[in-house]
Write an enzyme that holds these catalytic residues in place. Structure first.
Site, mmCIF file in Angstrom:
data_model
loop_
_atom_site.group_PDB
_atom_site.id
_atom_site.type_symbol
_atom_site.label_atom_id
_atom_site.label_comp_id
_atom_site.label_asym_id
_atom_site.label_seq_id
_atom_site.Cartn_x
_atom_site.Cartn_y
_atom_site.Cartn_z
ATOM 1 C CB SER A 558 -15.299 74.829 44.597
ATOM 2 O OG SER A 558 -16.395 73.959 44.563
ATOM 3 C CG ASP A 644 -21.622 77.035 48.731
ATOM 4 O OD1 ASP A 644 -22.234 76.410 47.857
ATOM 5 O OD2 ASP A 644 -20.394 77.187 48.732
ATOM 6 C CG HIS A 679 -20.186 77.386 45.228
ATOM 7 N ND1 HIS A 679 -19.580 76.633 46.199
ATOM 8 C CD2 HIS A 679 -19.512 77.116 44.072
ATOM 9 C CE1 HIS A 679 -18.594 75.924 45.669
ATOM 10 N NE2 HIS A 679 -18.524 76.209 44.376
#
Length: 706
Positions: A558, A644, A679
């Site tokens: 991320s 995501d 995600h």
């Protein structure tokens, strides 16, 4: 004799697109990888345009071919990782009224089972069976779980495609059946009215923004739900919770540096919303509620108000709307600000205030008696450890729960009696395949930086590992949003460490390991400090013999994946391989696109390049996609999820295309997209381990340690 053809990496088509921002021409040859109907794709991956789908499938075929050599190793690692997880693991029960609530796994099950039993013992009732609910679905993840005040109903939610659009449903515990109530497109949490006739929830808009609070009454269609609060500023997140006292619903409006709280009394059928204190830029606060017999309820406020950078705890009467504009005038110190002592969290119980704080890089729990003001801390002995605090489900209690672990010590869950000061061990994490802490060493070292700072690094390795520069090392980093990376026990890390790796976590600027200043020094115009800290950590570890240059596998996800992209550009010769999971690598383009769900709320973290030319130039200077060049990059593995909503799939897709374009004969750049997840990667505890095994096999093979 025939030879197999070499594996050819996909070449993304170039469809030039140019725009001028602040007088600088930005050319994006791969903008077409961003689906125009991305909102539809979040909800249903099958709506992905055919040309983009074809390209991603080609990437997956190439990734599978590149990673095929490690298939047997991945299978071994998967069984190893799986063998360290207790097959029928369960949580420590949390008492709530007449019941103890807990979750567990059935032997070999992928998803949690939510259960309860009468308090103090009795027959278990299986409330929600995650394995059954997930059957036939490519993705399934539980969201919220909230018993009604009378415990007759359970409001629960789930996400069925990885996009984090949660649907709230209701279970009638007396009959074991689901009610017809069906509330889609929510953040996932429900807060019940005091009489159990309905619940509040946060709704996500079409751009996946958590922007409004609604009230659902039982037995009515979601289309008739009543709007309670709507946030007009697209740069603010809206959250919902309830106080430990269960007297107030809390609407928390915030970005990464400013917050505002509104509350609703849960016995208030009229849903009157009260503002606690109007938002002021840079001022953060959160509240807890102390009901008093005379009705003059108090608030406890954790805040950085009045330059309390590392936060303080204040008290105030429960504000009314008329007071809110000047509310801080009625706030008074309970726990004053102390620079360098960062207060992370607080739990308020009927007789106790408990706070979790960090000083000198280590956390501690401090207990305060509300009646006497006497305080004491819970002490721990290890050099580096992780500590988390769980307030439980009750308000009138003398017990608090905490979880302790270190990089060598499996997680231990304790109940702590605040009157007798007795620690009661409730659970010690089991490692079924075995774990002997005495075989391992955990250390905390500090890497100096060019600007005079020192970066804490947490280390784990086996005692027999030679620290002569020969060991490979995995260096993990994040460094954003003020999140700290705990030095906690990880069964997954053992597979690398047992094969001779040193496992390291760099606590770089952008987190709060050294207080709020540490975060402030790693954001906005000072964001490059984060990257230089990570490079300094890797260089220090090589210089001190923990590893050597090019023996380091850099790993982040991320915002940590953005870190991976940045350090790949800045110091490619330091690393032997890089793993970037769901990497935020197209920072400039994303921050220029205010239609994306997280862009306006992210401006306080990265800067607003639309309105601020200085922020534009800073982001342009480090944005990984924009700084790819013809230089010798190490092998790179990038992972993404199609649905995501946080880091969109097209960011790593564009990054990989640029890397290959600039270095057509360079080291392999492998891009794998999970077409059924978002995600957090694959759903199910064992399916996620397959992704961990893939990453570890890549690291082991690239370092010759397989």
């Amino acid at each position: 004799m025939t030879t197999s053809s070499p594996i050819v990496p996909p070449t993304a088509k170039k469809r030039p697109s140019t725009r001028v921002v602040h007088g600088i021409a930005l050319q994006d040859d791969y903008a077409w990888l961003r689906a125009d109907n991305w909102q539809d794709v979040l909800r249903d991956g099958s709506t992905l345009p055919s040309d983009i789908k074809a390209h991603l499938e080609q990437e997956n075929r190439y990734a599978d071919a590149q990673l095929a050599e490690g298939e047997q190793l991945r299978a071994v690692l998967f069984e190893e990782l799986k063998g360290r997880i207790k097959a029928d693991d369960s949580s420590v029960p949390s008492p709530d009224g007449p019941f103890d609530y807990y979750s567990r796994f059935r032997q070999g099950g992928q998803h949690r089972l939510f259960c309860r039993r009468p308090r103090g013992g009795g027959e278990e009732t299986l409330l929600l069976d995650g394995d059954a609910l997930a059957k036939g679905k490519s993705f399934f993840a539980f969201g919220g779980f909230a018993p009604s005040p009378d415990h007759r109903l359970i409001a629960w939610s789930c996400d069925e495609n990885g996009s984090e659009f949660h649907t709230i449903r209701l279970l009638d515990t007396s009959k074991g059946v689901m009610l017809a109530d069906h509330v889609p497109d929510t953040e996932g949490e429900a807060v019940w009215l005091g009489d159990g006739s309905g619940f509040y929830y946060v709704k996500l808009d079409e751009n996946h923004r958590a922007s409004s609070v609604w009230l659902h009454h039982l037995g009515t269609p979601a289309s008739t739900d009543r709007l309670i609060y709507d946030e007009a500023d697209a740069g603010m997140f809206v959250g919902l919770s309830q106080t430990q006292s269960r007297g107030l619903a809390v609407i928390d409006i915030h970005d990464h540096e400013t917050s505002e709280v509104r509350v609703i009394r849960l016995e208030d059928a009229g849903s009157h919303v009260h503002l606690i204190a109007a938002r002021q830029e840079g001022v953060q606060y959160e509240i807890e509620h102390l009901p008093l017999p005379d009705g003059k309820d108090q608030l406890l406020i954790l805040t950085n108000f009045d330059d309390a950078e590392d936060f303080r705890i204040m008290t105030a009467p429960l504000a009314t709307p008329a007071q809110a504009s000047s509310a801080q005038a009625s706030w008074s110190d309970l726990i004053p600000h102390k620079p360098g002592r960062y207060i992370l969290d607080m739990v308020l119980l009927a007789d106790w205030l408990v706070r979790l704080e960090r000083e000198d890089g280590l956390p501690r729990i401090v207990i305060r008696s509300l009646s006497s003001g006497e305080e004491h801390a819970i002490d721990f002995a290890e050099e580096a450890y992780s500590l988390s605090l769980d307030g439980g489900m009750e308000f009138i209690t003398d017990r608090i729960r905490f979880i302790y672990s270190s990089m060598t010590t499996p997680a231990e869950t304790y109940d702590y009696d605040m009157r007798s000061r007795e620690r009661i061990l409730r659970k010690r994490q089991e490692v079924p395949s075995g774990h002997d802490p005495a075989l391992y060493v955990t250390r905390r070292v500090f890497a100096p930086t060019a600007d005079g700072e020192s970066v804490p690094i947490s280390l784990l390795y086996r005692k027999e590992t030679a620290l002569d520069g020969s060991a490979p090392l995995l260096l993990y980093g994040y460094g954003a949003y003020g999140l700290s990376m705990p030095a906690q026990f990880s069964t997954n890390a053992l597979s690398l460490v047992d094969r001779g790796f040193v496992y390291a976590i760099a606590h770089i600027r952008g987190g709060t390991e050294k207080g709020w200043r540490w975060y402030r020094e790693g954001k906005l115009a000072k964001k490059p400090n984060t990257f230089q800290d990570f490079i300094a950590a890797g260089s220090y570890l090589a210089e001190r013999g923990f590893t050597a240059r090019k023996r380091i596998v850099a790993h982040g996800g991320s915002a940590g994946g953005m870190l991976m992209g940045a350090v790949a550009n800045l110091a490619p010769d330091l690393f032997g391989a890089i793993v970037a999971e769901v990497p935020f690598v197209d920072v400039l383009t994303t921050m220029l696109d205010d239609s994306l769900p997280l862009t306006p709320p992210e401006w306080p973290e990265w800067g607003n390049p639309i309105e601020d030319e200085a922020a534009f130039r800073t982001i342009l200077s480090y944005s990984p996609v924009d700084n790819v060049a013809a230089r010798p990059y190490p092998p790179i593995l990038a992972l993404a999820g199609l649905t995501d909503p946080r880091v969109t799939y097209w960011e790593p897709a564009k990054w990989v295309a640029r890397l290959r374009e600039k270095n057509p004969q360079g080291n392999p750049v492998i891009f794998k997209v999970n077409m059924d997840s978002g995600h957090g990667g694959a759903s199910g505890r064992f399916e996620r381990l397959k992704e961990v095994a893939l990453v570890q096999a890549f690291a082991l093979q690239r370092m010759g340690a397989a």
